[in-house]
Design an enzyme around this catalytic site. Sequence first.
Site, mmCIF file in Angstrom:
data_model
loop_
_atom_site.group_PDB
_atom_site.id
_atom_site.type_symbol
_atom_site.label_atom_id
_atom_site.label_comp_id
_atom_site.label_asym_id
_atom_site.label_seq_id
_atom_site.Cartn_x
_atom_site.Cartn_y
_atom_site.Cartn_z
ATOM 1 N N GLY A 11 58.415 61.581 75.141
ATOM 2 C CA GLY A 11 59.666 61.948 75.000
ATOM 3 C C GLY A 11 60.140 62.737 73.822
ATOM 4 O O GLY A 11 59.773 62.216 72.717
ATOM 5 N N VAL A 24 53.679 72.285 58.980
ATOM 6 C CA VAL A 24 53.076 73.793 58.880
ATOM 7 C C VAL A 24 53.258 74.322 57.279
ATOM 8 O O VAL A 24 52.409 74.873 56.631
ATOM 9 C CB VAL A 24 54.041 74.883 59.591
ATOM 10 N N ARG A 72 54.545 64.255 79.161
ATOM 11 C CA ARG A 72 53.546 63.149 79.402
ATOM 12 C C ARG A 72 52.303 63.326 80.155
ATOM 13 O O ARG A 72 52.461 64.046 81.218
ATOM 14 C CB ARG A 72 54.556 61.955 80.137
ATOM 15 N N CYS A 73 51.147 62.955 79.751
ATOM 16 C CA CYS A 73 49.924 63.316 80.243
ATOM 17 C C CYS A 73 48.970 62.099 80.700
ATOM 18 O O CYS A 73 47.985 61.940 79.676
ATOM 19 C CB CYS A 73 49.302 64.387 79.144
ATOM 20 N N ASP A 103 54.915 55.665 71.321
ATOM 21 C CA ASP A 103 53.733 54.653 71.497
ATOM 22 C C ASP A 103 52.540 55.451 72.183
ATOM 23 O O ASP A 103 51.562 55.247 71.772
ATOM 24 C CB ASP A 103 54.372 53.729 72.406
ATOM 25 N N THR A 125 60.652 59.452 67.908
ATOM 26 C CA THR A 125 60.922 58.779 69.323
ATOM 27 C C THR A 125 62.384 58.297 69.030
ATOM 28 O O THR A 125 62.649 57.757 67.877
ATOM 29 C CB THR A 125 60.356 57.700 70.041
ATOM 30 N N ASP A 127 63.621 56.037 70.170
ATOM 31 C CA ASP A 127 63.702 54.266 70.693
ATOM 32 C C ASP A 127 63.557 53.373 69.595
ATOM 33 O O ASP A 127 63.902 52.244 69.415
ATOM 34 C CB ASP A 127 62.542 53.990 71.549
ATOM 35 N N ASP A 129 61.006 52.284 68.220
ATOM 36 C CA ASP A 129 60.188 51.273 68.736
ATOM 37 C C ASP A 129 58.576 51.320 68.209
ATOM 38 O O ASP A 129 57.736 50.778 68.923
ATOM 39 C CB ASP A 129 60.173 51.032 70.172
ATOM 40 N N ARG A 171 63.767 51.386 77.062
ATOM 41 C CA ARG A 171 62.845 50.564 78.211
ATOM 42 C C ARG A 171 62.394 49.419 77.727
ATOM 43 O O ARG A 171 62.446 48.273 78.457
ATOM 44 C CB ARG A 171 61.698 51.413 78.814
#
Length: 319
Positions: A11, A24, A72-73, A103, A125, A127, A129, A171
């Site tokens: 995200g 850079v 997201r992979c 994470d 992120t 979040d 977290d 989440r």
Amino acid sequence: MKKIGVLTSGGDSPGMNAAIRAVVRKAIYHDIEVYGIYGGYSGLISGNIKKLELGSVGDIIHRGGTMLHSARCPEFKTKEGQQQGISQLRAFGIEGLVVIGGDGSYRGAKALTEQGFPCIGVPGTIDNDIPGTDVTIGFDTALNTVIDAVDKIRDTATSHERTFIIEVMGRNAGDIALSAGLAGGAETILIPEENYDMNEIAERLRKGQERGKKHSIIIIAEGVSSGVEFGKQLKEATNLDVRVSVLGHIQRGGSPSASDRVLASRLGARAVELLIEGRGGRTVGIENNKLVDYDIIEALDKQHKLDLELYKLSKELSI
Ligand code: F6P
């Protein structure tokens, strides 16, 4: 170290661009070439890699999102995907990689490091977290976006004497909900780390009404329940005129706050220093306003801990 790569993954968060810029410019300052990997780990697997110059990162410090794009992979969770990524990096002569993300991104960086390719994790992120740092890049901006929305909702909640439920992101972590609840003066804050009791919430609202309080703000982290579902239950329990606002992805966008830009610049530059020092396999972070770094494998074994003192305080202040 003569060539390094940088990617953003998972995200996105406001301030990622400022972190890319720092990577850079710090690298070029030290005569190191930098390659941007576009589209996170997906772009790494497919070899979507281009050299970045000083000008490539001009005029981005104030922009939300990430100029390198993100993804997201699931494929990168496999050994084959990781090996393919390492082959792509080696084909470009890249010797170290800075991974900016949350994470899942750290887990990818950990896997590459374990297979002998040095990576540095930079916490990006909303979040908040990620273990190994007091704060992540994007959290402050997201919090301010939420507060702006809460203040506006409060206006209409007051006018109409309504109870509002505001669902925010998170989440697994309640950091956004908790800080936004405290800063926005919410009557009730619901976070994944703590259980809640509907009867207690209903009783608190009832007592507030007896004291003449006609509106209420309840902030709920998405990891607790959907706001809509919780709203239905609250209406059943109290018969109040409840409205629900789900803030969603507006929390991830927008121009980064000054604080996020400074944090991103410090962490991005420090990541490059670690690669120069030959200390791959680390995460960078900030603790008590000092730069810190940890072994990426050990960092991931630690748990991010929500500040329960803040939670206690929010309860005391919302009586
Ligand atoms: O990890 C950041 C985050 O914004 C979470 O708060 C949220 O649950 C999730 O990403 C949403 O992911 P996506 O944009 O892939 O739906």
